[in-house]
Write an enzyme that holds these catalytic residues in place. Sequence first.
Site, mmCIF file in Angstrom:
data_model
loop_
_atom_site.group_PDB
_atom_site.id
_atom_site.type_symbol
_atom_site.label_atom_id
_atom_site.label_comp_id
_atom_site.label_asym_id
_atom_site.label_seq_id
_atom_site.Cartn_x
_atom_site.Cartn_y
_atom_site.Cartn_z
ATOM 1 N N CYS A 48 -33.416 25.235 11.252
ATOM 2 C CA CYS A 48 -34.115 26.254 10.467
ATOM 3 C C CYS A 48 -35.472 25.729 10.009
ATOM 4 C CB CYS A 48 -33.244 26.638 9.262
ATOM 5 S SG CYS A 48 -34.070 27.774 8.136
ATOM 6 N N CYS A 54 -36.575 26.808 6.522
ATOM 7 C CA CYS A 54 -35.950 26.078 5.417
ATOM 8 C C CYS A 54 -36.516 24.670 5.283
ATOM 9 C CB CYS A 54 -34.439 25.940 5.635
ATOM 10 S SG CYS A 54 -33.626 27.434 6.215
ATOM 11 N N ASP A 55 -36.716 23.988 6.391
ATOM 12 C CA ASP A 55 -36.914 22.542 6.367
ATOM 13 C C ASP A 55 -38.310 22.080 6.767
ATOM 14 O OD1 ASP A 55 -34.220 22.380 5.689
ATOM 15 O OD2 ASP A 55 -33.600 22.284 7.797
#
Lengths: 324, 324
Positions: free
Chosen positions: A138, A141-142
Amino acid sequence: MSSTPPELHDLIILGGGAAGTAAGVYAGRGRLDTLVLDAMGGGGQMNIIDTIENYPGLTAAMPGPELARQMREQMERFGASLTFDQAESVEADDDTVSVTGAYGRYRGRALIVATGARHRELCVPGEERLQGRGVSYCATCDGAFFAGQRVALIGGGDSAVKEALFLSRIVDHVTVIHRRDRLRAEQVMQERAFEADNIDFAWSSVVTEILGEEKVAGVRLRQVDTGEQRTLDVGGVFVFVGVLPNTEFLGGLIDLDEGGFIVTDIDMRTSHPRIFAAGDVRARSVRQIATAVGDGTTAVLNIQQMLDTETPPRDLARVCEVEP
Amino acid sequence: MSSTPPELHDLIILGGGAAGTAAGVYAGRGRLDTLVLDAMGGGGQMNIIDTIENYPGLTAAMPGPELARQMREQMERFGASLTFDQAESVEADDDTVSVTGAYGRYRGRALIVATGARHRELCVPGEERLQGRGVSYCATCDGAFFAGQRVALIGGGDSAVKEALFLSRIVDHVTVIHRRDRLRAEQVMQERAFEADNIDFAWSSVVTEILGEEKVAGVRLRQVDTGEQRTLDVGGVFVFVGVLPNTEFLGGLIDLDEGGFIVTDIDMRTSHPRIFAAGDVRARSVRQIATAVGDGTTAVLNIQQMLDTETPPRDLARVCEVEP
């Protein structure tokens, strides 16, 4: 009978992503007594989309979680709400469908499976050990953890290229590793990726190992045509190599295709007359928010028609309390 | 060959309503050379919807024409635009589809039929003569002309009840005339209609004649069970008794159902491999904006996959100019 069966609802919806929420909007408006089960508070894969600009009707690009929130609030406005639970198994007979979750049991006259799909993994040495230590599924997200670093991204489809573009705005450099010699992504996304000056491509290449002890230090590549091997020094590895449907909990209850996706007719009806499917979990879905929303709407309106034409079954829960 | 064939496009979309516009959004993003034909500037049935609140993702109720405009602008932003024309006939061979419109001829490697549906008429004496003089098929368009008057509304489905509620806020009184003894509309809409203090119902009744010379003066009703006849004095008659698909121009080219709607598989493919259908015009559509948008998206992504896997045919138009 050892215990009282749970209350009988009109409709149980498994999953609060785009398909489940759209179904909830229409079920709420249709005054169906509806439970929407979601372990995570809803949103599904919208929660991990950086920017959505192709959902029809949007006047500007929008973060996925924002569109998810709007859909959930709209559903709640019309009277359907989320229950925090996740189906572990499903049984069905001629009249009802029973769902066993982690926290309770639920019974409905109809069921919509809108549990979506999840990311496929590479299954190479180092991948599992380094998850959360540089291996990610992701970028939204990261990505921010890798500012200023070089990263590798594996895949060649829409998600892969979309996430490569996202990462290219954050990290120093992205190498897209793809097992084929061309991308499968939307043309417009491909063009943007080719134009980006900090994205390059390792064509016809597969990752054989993810390197690093405490965190990712690189990936080991093999050229599929020549067999040639090399190492790429990167601080992060983003994997976008396909999706798996979330259908394991169904056992053999309804027909699935060879990939595990639920087979439906054009009304979203599965091989069991009281079970419908919608969104990424169904076979042949093109996996867009627009189509998930269409599926969920189609499923509910066909369920409403089915329920309107039949007499509700005797609610065994209530009968049990007055009969010996 | 007597004339040069028209330029070969990747995709022709017939109709600029919700299905056609969603298809245009995705076709534009996919860099398909796309023509969207619409005689009216797009929007389709969204143009005659007073208020939309169930399209997933909306944060508040919105007028139909406003959502139509947002979709059209989004489509144009991604590179697809409307051509003002309407198909009069379609031919297809193994490689191409040819459309003859009122103003020109068009040729594409694939076609999406998204021409929607139109209102069914009562076909009783007085109806045709008094159209535009008190007989209307669009409360949103014409309701304001009847402020302070009593009107009749014929039908019992979603559109009928939705329009009855709309009219009830403008006119003095609405009598809903329905041939059955109960409504078919969404429960929530039914409840609202029953609660409105200026809506009443003539159950199990059909209109046998619309009365009036220069303008509507009343309707003649027959009770279907008793045969009893009576006259209702009204200044307007709104007709919502079903929809007819806009498929006449297709001749026998592709398979239609008994109602004239286009039969498709779950990929929106018709009986001709280069022709797809989307939205209200396809068989078994539940006729919502959400499902039209899903259909259009599904059609384009399957067309893109089809076109990506084949070599484009020689463009005869270009060949003709250099060969004798």
